[in-house]
Design an enzyme around this catalytic site. Structure first.
Site, PDB file in Angstrom:
ATOM      1  N   ASP A 126       0.848  -1.191   0.000  1.00 31.86           N
ATOM      2  CA  ASP A 126       0.000   0.000   0.000  1.00 31.86           C
ATOM      3  C   ASP A 126       0.882   1.239   0.000  1.00 31.86           C
ATOM      4  OD1 ASP A 126      -2.322   1.488   0.003  1.00 31.86           O
ATOM      5  OD2 ASP A 126      -2.638   1.337   2.164  1.00 31.86           O
ATOM      6  N   HIS A 133      -4.070  13.895   0.588  1.00 26.50           N
ATOM      7  CA  HIS A 133      -4.318  13.004   1.727  1.00 26.50           C
ATOM      8  C   HIS A 133      -3.161  13.071   2.730  1.00 26.50           C
ATOM      9  CE1 HIS A 133      -5.525   9.587   4.133  1.00 26.50           C
ATOM     10  NE2 HIS A 133      -4.353   9.010   3.901  1.00 26.50           N
ATOM     11  N   GLU A 199     -10.696   3.767   3.239  1.00 23.55           N
ATOM     12  CA  GLU A 199      -9.762   4.582   2.461  1.00 23.55           C
ATOM     13  C   GLU A 199     -10.031   4.320   0.985  1.00 23.55           C
ATOM     14  OE1 GLU A 199      -5.702   4.012   3.872  1.00 23.55           O
ATOM     15  OE2 GLU A 199      -6.030   5.540   5.409  1.00 23.55           O
ATOM     16  N   GLU A 201      -9.169   3.936  -2.544  1.00 26.63           N
ATOM     17  CA  GLU A 201      -7.924   3.657  -3.263  1.00 26.63           C
ATOM     18  C   GLU A 201      -8.230   2.872  -4.543  1.00 26.63           C
ATOM     19  OE1 GLU A 201      -4.608   2.241  -1.006  1.00 26.63           O
ATOM     20  OE2 GLU A 201      -5.373   3.027   0.907  1.00 26.63           O
ATOM     21  N   ASP A 233      -9.163   0.192   1.643  1.00 24.50           N
ATOM     22  CA  ASP A 233      -8.229  -0.148   2.718  1.00 24.50           C
ATOM     23  C   ASP A 233      -8.886   0.231   4.048  1.00 24.50           C
ATOM     24  OD1 ASP A 233      -6.035  -0.620   4.322  1.00 24.50           O
ATOM     25  OD2 ASP A 233      -5.045   1.262   3.805  1.00 24.50           O
ATOM     26  N   ARG A 237      -8.727   3.578  13.004  1.00 20.81           N
ATOM     27  CA  ARG A 237      -7.854   4.723  13.310  1.00 20.81           C
ATOM     28  C   ARG A 237      -7.322   4.707  14.734  1.00 20.81           C
ATOM     29  NH1 ARG A 237      -6.490   5.818   8.333  1.00 20.81           N
ATOM     30  NH2 ARG A 237      -8.264   6.412   7.027  1.00 20.81           N
ATOM     31  N   GLN A 240      -4.644   2.069  14.829  1.00 22.53           N
ATOM     32  CA  GLN A 240      -3.541   2.559  13.992  1.00 22.53           C
ATOM     33  C   GLN A 240      -2.724   3.636  14.708  1.00 22.53           C
ATOM     34  OE1 GLN A 240      -4.952   4.339  10.329  1.00 22.53           O
ATOM     35  NE2 GLN A 240      -2.911   4.861   9.601  1.00 22.53           N
ATOM     36  N   LYS A 253      -4.903  -2.187  10.041  1.00 18.49           N
ATOM     37  CA  LYS A 253      -5.176  -2.315   8.608  1.00 18.49           C
ATOM     38  C   LYS A 253      -5.449  -3.761   8.177  1.00 18.49           C
ATOM     39  CE  LYS A 253      -3.924   1.967   7.333  1.00 18.49           C
ATOM     40  NZ  LYS A 253      -4.694   2.852   6.452  1.00 18.49           N
ATOM     41  N   THR A 257      -9.285  -5.944   3.625  1.00 15.26           N
ATOM     42  CA  THR A 257      -9.086  -5.016   2.511  1.00 15.26           C
ATOM     43  C   THR A 257      -9.969  -5.527   1.385  1.00 15.26           C
ATOM     44  OG1 THR A 257      -6.761  -4.738   3.148  1.00 15.26           O
ATOM     45  CG2 THR A 257      -7.370  -4.011   0.929  1.00 15.26           C
ATOM     46  N   GLU A 364     -10.601  12.319   7.198  1.00 11.87           N
ATOM     47  CA  GLU A 364     -10.511  13.665   6.630  1.00 11.87           C
ATOM     48  C   GLU A 364     -11.884  14.345   6.574  1.00 11.87           C
ATOM     49  OE1 GLU A 364      -8.306  11.473   3.481  1.00 11.87           O
ATOM     50  OE2 GLU A 364      -7.487  13.454   3.045  1.00 11.87           O
TER      51      GLU A 364
HETATM   52 CA    CA Z   1      -4.087   3.020   2.722  1.00 13.84          CA
END
Ligand code: CA
Length: 414
Positions: A126, A133, A199, A201, A233, A237, A240, A253, A257, A364
């Site tokens: 990743d 971002h 996320e 992606e 992904d 948080r 993490q 994570k 996925t 975000e």
């Molecule tokens: Ca990611």
């Protein structure tokens, strides 16, 4: 153009022809299919009709389509991918095509099919290649004045992810448990994540093995990359934030996925290439981009549907917002001699654009949980609740030609 009726707004036009693995109730063995409109071309059946035979390379094996992943087909190399694509386009536009005579065996309605993981993924990487971002996260967690760390503009930052927990769209995601550090405390607690996020992606799929000790350049991208998927992904948080120092993401994570089931080939995406960012400072020589059009204009959306219903698009982004191109990611990944293998999955990192409406994570969009967003139902969200379904969609469109990814979705369960 085609004797098949294909809706003009279908992601799966004759210009696309993405590859996937499907099965049906009447024929439960997973096998290779190609999406066209709302149908699937059963490639196992199609190859048995010998339509690829007059042109096949010597190493062709017909049973390459009787596989539960695309790896064997991908391993045959770019000339074969191109050949199969052009034969299918020719057959689908030829009113006298042999496919048309056996249409009830060749075409399977997508609604009747179960989709499976398209490739056997050996390794999953990743990246972190969206400047907006990385800047947003840096502002939130570190220093607004120095949002980007000193290395960020010099190399495509990335980490090795977990391949075993990559799942196909539609698979539920179980809310993970783990350690977090409550605000102001010094003693961590163990509990279910309270800050579960997505996320936005995309990812490319490696199409050719390299041997250990070999480095690729940005010019090798076309030969070494098969296609792309959408990728979520999922990120816890709170887990993490406590665990990531100093080695980066781990259990926050690796619990899941999600990827979309149809692999859109780089060939199909070629008409949608666009210029990249002006990179300041200029990257080191091994990262120099040879293509004048290293980025892709692919529209991406995120929608959130709570258990009570009411899907709402909460972000509109674009693949072109990547600062580091996919070819630069590939060159960087192999510059130390690390070998890569067919089926390896290389994700972009969260793709956020410059405006709030284009940010690619709840972290975000809710600015670290401080500013809740409002859903169609009137409910608010900072992070994901049990029962929420997150869906990404992606498509490119130009001169009346549409090439899309379909979608990747997953529901959070307790
Ligand atoms: Ca990611």
């Amino acid at each position: 153009m085609s004797w098949l009726s294909i809706s003009p707004d279908s992601d799966f036009s004759i210009h696309n022809l993405p590859f996937g693995i499907f099965s049906t109730a009447s024929q439960p063995e997973p096998r290779v299919g190609v999406a066209i409109g709302d149908q699937i071309i059963d490639m196992a059946f199609t190859a048995d009709m010998n339509i690829f035979d007059p042109f096949i390379p010597y190493h062709w094996r017909r049973d390459v389509f009787w596989q539960n992943n695309l790896n064997e087909f991908i391993r045959m190399g770019r000339p074969v991918w191109q050949h199969v694509r052009s034969v299918l386009q020719a057959e689908l536009t030829n009113p006298d095509s042999v496919l048309r005579q056996v249409i009830e065996y060749v075409l399977i309605p997508q609604a009747d099919a179960t989709m499976h993981l398209p490739v056997q993924i050996g390794d999953y990487t990743d990246f972190y290649s969206s400047i907006d971002h990385a800047s947003n996260v840096g502002k939130m967690f570190r220093d607004p004045a120095n949002a980007l760390l000193p290395n960020w503009r010099h190399l495509p930052v990335g980490y090795h992810g977990r391949a075993s927990s990559v799942v196909v769209s539609g698979t539920s995601i179980k809310r993970p448990k783990g350690q977090r550090l409550p605000k102001g405390d010094i003693q961590p607690v163990f509990e279910t994540s309270q800050r579960l996020d997505f996320e936005l992606e995309t990812a490319f799929i490696v199409g050719k093995d390299t041997s250990l000790g070999t480095s690729l350049t940005t010019a090798d991208f076309d030969e070494h990359v098969f296609g792309m998927v959408l990728l979520n992904d999922w990120s816890a948080r709170d887990i993490q934030q406590w665990e990531y120092v100093p080695l980066g993401p781990f259990l926050g994570k690796s619990f899941g996925t999600s990827i979309s089931p149809w692999v859109v080939t780089m060939e199909a995406l070629a008409p949608f290439r666009v210029p990249g960012y002006v990179q300041e400072p200029a990257p080191l020589t091994y990262l120099e981009e040879v293509s004048p059009l290293p980025n892709l204009d692919v529209h991406l959306t995120v929608s959130l549907t709570p258990e009570t219903g009411g899907e709402l698009v909460i972000s509109r982004s674009n693949q072109r917002y990547l600062y580091w191109s996919q070819a630069q990611q590939l060159a960087h990944h192999t510059v130390n001699g690390c070998n890569i293998r067919v089926g390896d999955l290389m994700a972009s990192g969260t793709i956020s654009g410059p405006n709030r409406s284009s940010w690619g994570s709840l972290l975000e969009l809710s600015w670290g949980g401080a500013e809740p967003i409002t859903l169609a139902s009137g409910e608010t969200r900072t992070f994901l609740e049990d029962g929420d379904t997150v869906t990404f969609r992606g498509y490119a469109e130009k001169d009346g030609i549409r090439v899309g990814f379909g979608s990747v979705s997953g529901q959070i369960v307790s």
